[in-house]
Write a protein that holds these residues in place. Structure first.
Motif, PDB file in Angstrom:
ATOM      1  N   ILE A   1      42.447  23.192   9.266  1.00  0.00           N
ATOM      2  CA  ILE A   1      42.761  22.046  10.108  1.00  0.00           C
ATOM      3  C   ILE A   1      44.092  21.366   9.425  1.00  0.00           C
ATOM      4  CG2 ILE A   1      40.382  21.458  10.667  1.00  0.00           C
ATOM      5  CD1 ILE A   1      41.899  19.567   8.010  1.00  0.00           C
ATOM      6  N   TRP A   2      44.679  20.499   9.970  1.00  0.00           N
ATOM      7  CA  TRP A   2      45.706  19.488   9.516  1.00  0.00           C
ATOM      8  C   TRP A   2      45.270  18.293   9.262  1.00  0.00           C
ATOM      9  CZ3 TRP A   2      48.185  15.180  10.900  1.00  0.00           C
ATOM     10  CH2 TRP A   2      49.301  14.924  10.281  1.00  0.00           C
ATOM     11  N   GLY A   3      45.471  17.893   7.894  1.00  0.00           N
ATOM     12  CA  GLY A   3      45.078  16.339   7.666  1.00  0.00           C
ATOM     13  C   GLY A   3      45.173  16.056   6.215  1.00  0.00           C
TER      14      GLY A   3
ATOM     15  N   PRO B   1      41.248  15.097  22.227  1.00  0.00           N
ATOM     16  CA  PRO B   1      40.058  14.942  21.285  1.00  0.00           C
ATOM     17  C   PRO B   1      40.249  15.524  20.050  1.00  0.00           C
ATOM     18  CG  PRO B   1      39.690  16.560  23.013  1.00  0.00           C
ATOM     19  CD  PRO B   1      41.010  15.938  23.407  1.00  0.00           C
ATOM     20  N   LYS B   2      41.159  16.452  19.725  1.00  0.00           N
ATOM     21  CA  LYS B   2      41.204  17.256  18.405  1.00  0.00           C
ATOM     22  C   LYS B   2      41.671  16.422  17.432  1.00  0.00           C
ATOM     23  CE  LYS B   2      41.980  21.901  20.338  1.00  0.00           C
ATOM     24  NZ  LYS B   2      40.797  22.584  19.680  1.00  0.00           N
TER      25      LYS B   2
ATOM     26  N   THR C   1      48.458  17.879   4.839  1.00  0.00           N
ATOM     27  CA  THR C   1      48.956  19.235   4.884  1.00  0.00           C
ATOM     28  C   THR C   1      47.980  20.362   5.658  1.00  0.00           C
ATOM     29  OG1 THR C   1      49.542  20.996   3.447  1.00  0.00           O
ATOM     30  CG2 THR C   1      47.413  20.077   2.886  1.00  0.00           C
ATOM     31  N   THR C   2      48.173  21.459   5.967  1.00  0.00           N
ATOM     32  CA  THR C   2      47.082  22.467   6.371  1.00  0.00           C
ATOM     33  C   THR C   2      46.214  22.883   5.612  1.00  0.00           C
ATOM     34  OG1 THR C   2      49.062  23.154   8.203  1.00  0.00           O
ATOM     35  CG2 THR C   2      46.975  24.596   7.685  1.00  0.00           C
TER      36      THR C   2
ATOM     37  N   THR D   1      48.170  22.771  12.757  1.00  0.00           N
ATOM     38  CA  THR D   1      49.356  22.134  12.819  1.00  0.00           C
ATOM     39  C   THR D   1      49.202  20.726  13.798  1.00  0.00           C
ATOM     40  OG1 THR D   1      50.549  23.335  14.371  1.00  0.00           O
ATOM     41  CG2 THR D   1      50.921  23.624  12.207  1.00  0.00           C
ATOM     42  N   GLN D   2      49.895  19.789  13.426  1.00  0.00           N
ATOM     43  CA  GLN D   2      49.342  18.564  14.379  1.00  0.00           C
ATOM     44  C   GLN D   2      50.608  18.694  15.409  1.00  0.00           C
ATOM     45  OE1 GLN D   2      51.493  15.172  14.288  1.00  0.00           O
ATOM     46  NE2 GLN D   2      52.791  15.749  12.488  1.00  0.00           N
ATOM     47  N   PRO D   3      50.267  18.164  16.832  1.00  0.00           N
ATOM     48  CA  PRO D   3      51.409  18.203  17.757  1.00  0.00           C
ATOM     49  C   PRO D   3      52.264  16.945  17.590  1.00  0.00           C
ATOM     50  CG  PRO D   3      49.178  18.401  18.696  1.00  0.00           C
ATOM     51  CD  PRO D   3      48.820  18.200  17.252  1.00  0.00           C
TER      52      PRO D   3
END
Length: 478
Positions: A224-226, A253-254, A303-304, A283-285
């Protein structure tokens, strides 16, 4: 992303769910000895002075800490059932501890027999059935670690150290709730130690009534990315605007954001704003979190990473007395963000004068589709329409002086009542929204948690536990 469903191994889960007033005595040593003599050699009874007793009775919050006569570590479902019968026959109070994360007095502590689920630690993944079988003695960190090798994780909250059992029973809001709903929305079955000493597998077909009240859930993914970004108060308006923009434009929703405003009183007073950004993918859009990322920050670790790494980046709070309050809302508008800012400053000062070291206002915006991920009714939330609200504010207060308990509970109640009325006055349809059981204060009325479901729950309690065995345990009392 495929959905991983779950089955739980032994829970005396009914203990936390069907309870009412019990009979209380003064000397419970005889019951401790009866349990020790009756159960298998794999299970154990411990007393004060042993390290096992300390581990069995240690809770996250000092408000939910008592000194039991003994602790009991069952090794199998049969021994849980035997213990329930001994407790019922002697009318000895008891409590069940999974992760020990409830702040409410008596919910997982007792002066009688403390049942510790520490031996139920299995995590068994079935790739063909796409299910996982999980023991109720685990904390979610351990579940993440066991499933990580399969690129799997769970729908659950953001704090490290939270136990499986209580989170599942209460509903379970997560970074993943926009995609998959509550934790209880995808459970397959539960192995249950019943009040009459029998053991049953509870599913939607075998016992719809019990399945109605005892559910939690799972799903899978890889990285995940965060992470967390902390801002100083000089950027408060920018953060408020970023949150309001995120809420009003979110369609993916992600994506999820948890906002936290903390008033911390240690050797000095500090107010800080934290945004925890989350995207269910490596990665985040572009565009979703841009406004947050553009604000100058004090610290940032976005970060990822794996889900486990994200959860463990937020260490557990120190041992204090704790209470939580919960305000369901429909939408975080800019005016509501500013209102929460004022509440934090006003009540943070008042509470810190009463020995509060931590005052946290957590803002959790979720999507209107939150409660649409399951067609199977549940005890909570019995309301799944717009009137339940799909976002919420959670207030967490931690303090040291027990003599201030009543005053702190009152101030927390005042603040949450004001915030809910603010939302109603702003036209949000949450006047009759139900409280989240895992964040409701200890004096919450059952009707405010379960609403119209209470009649059905009373009927289930009468049918399953006619002798009121579960009246010997703490928790919400039917």
């Amino acid at each position: 992303m495929a959905l991983l469903q779950v089955t739980f191994t032994v829970v005396s889960l009914l203990i936390g769910f069907f309870t009412s007033t019990g009979l209380w005595g003064a000397d419970y040593n005889a019951t401790c000895q009866e349990i020790a003599n009756a159960v298998s050699l794999d299970s154990n009874v411990y007393y004060a002075g042993s390290p096992q007793f300390v581990n069995d009775t240690m809770n996250w919050s000092l408000t939910n800490t008592q000194s039991p006569t003994c602790s009991f570590e069952p090794a199998n479902a049969q021994d849980v059932a035997i213990a329930l019968q001994k407790l019922a026959n002697d009318q000895t109070p008891f409590a069940v501890r999974g992760g020990g994360h409830s702040p409410n007095p008596g919910f997982s502590s007792t002066p009688g027999v403390q049942i510790s689920m520490r031996s139920f630690l299995d995590v068994v993944y079935d790739p063909d059935a796409q299910t996982a079988t999980i023991g109720m003695g685990l904390i979610w960190d351990d579940v993440y670690a066991a499933l990580e090798q399969y690129n799997m994780t769970v729908v659950r909250g953001r704090s490290s150290g939270v136990g499986v059992g209580g989170f599942v029973l209460g509903g379970g809001y997560s970074y993943l709730s926009n995609e998959y709903g509550l934790s209880l929305d995808s459970i397959v079955s539960l192995e249950l130690a019943m009040p009459d000493g029998t053991i049953a597998d509870i599913t939607s077909s075998s016992n719809p009534d019990l399945f109605y009240g005892l559910r939690g859930g799972f799903n899978n993914f890889s990285s995940i990315w965060g992470g967390s970004i902390i801002f100083t108060t000089e950027h408060w308006d920018e953060v408020n605007n970023a949150m309001a923009n995120f809420v009003s434009t979110l369609t993916d929703p992600k994506a999820c954001v948890y906002g936290t405003v903390d008033y911390v009183h240690l050797t000095y007073e500090l107010t800080a704003i934290e945004a925890i950004l989350f995207y269910d993918g490596p990665t985040q859009p572009d565009g979703i979190f841009d406004k947050f990322l553009a604000i100058p920050s004090l610290t940032s670790d976005v970060t990822t990473r794996t889900f486990l790494d994200l959860i463990q980046a937020f260490p557990a709070t120190p041992p204090l007395r704790f209470v939580t309050h919960w305000v369901p809302i429909e939408e975080f508008t800019l005016s509501m963000m500013q209102m929460v800012e004022n509440q934090t400053l006003f009540y943070g000062k008042k509470l810190s004068d009463l020995s509060a070291l931590v005052v946290s206002y957590d803002l959790v915006p979720l999507m209107p589709s939150l409660y649409s991920h399951s067609d199977t009714p549940s005890a909570f939330p019995s309301l799944r329409g717009p009137e339940q609200g799909h976002s919420f504010i959670e207030v967490i207060i931690g303090w040291t002086n027990a003599s201030n308990d009543e005053a702190i509970l009152q101030l927390g109640a005042e603040s949450t009542a004001y915030m809910k009325q603010f939302a109603v006055d702003a036209g949000q349809d949450v006047a009759n929204a139900l409280l989240y059981p895992n964040a409701a204060p200890p004096d919450a009325a059952l009707v405010d948690i379960y609403g119209n479901a209470l009649d059905r729950l009373h009927s289930i309690k009468s049918a399953v536990d006619p002798d009121n065995v579960m009246g010997l345990a703490g928790g919400w009392k039917f």
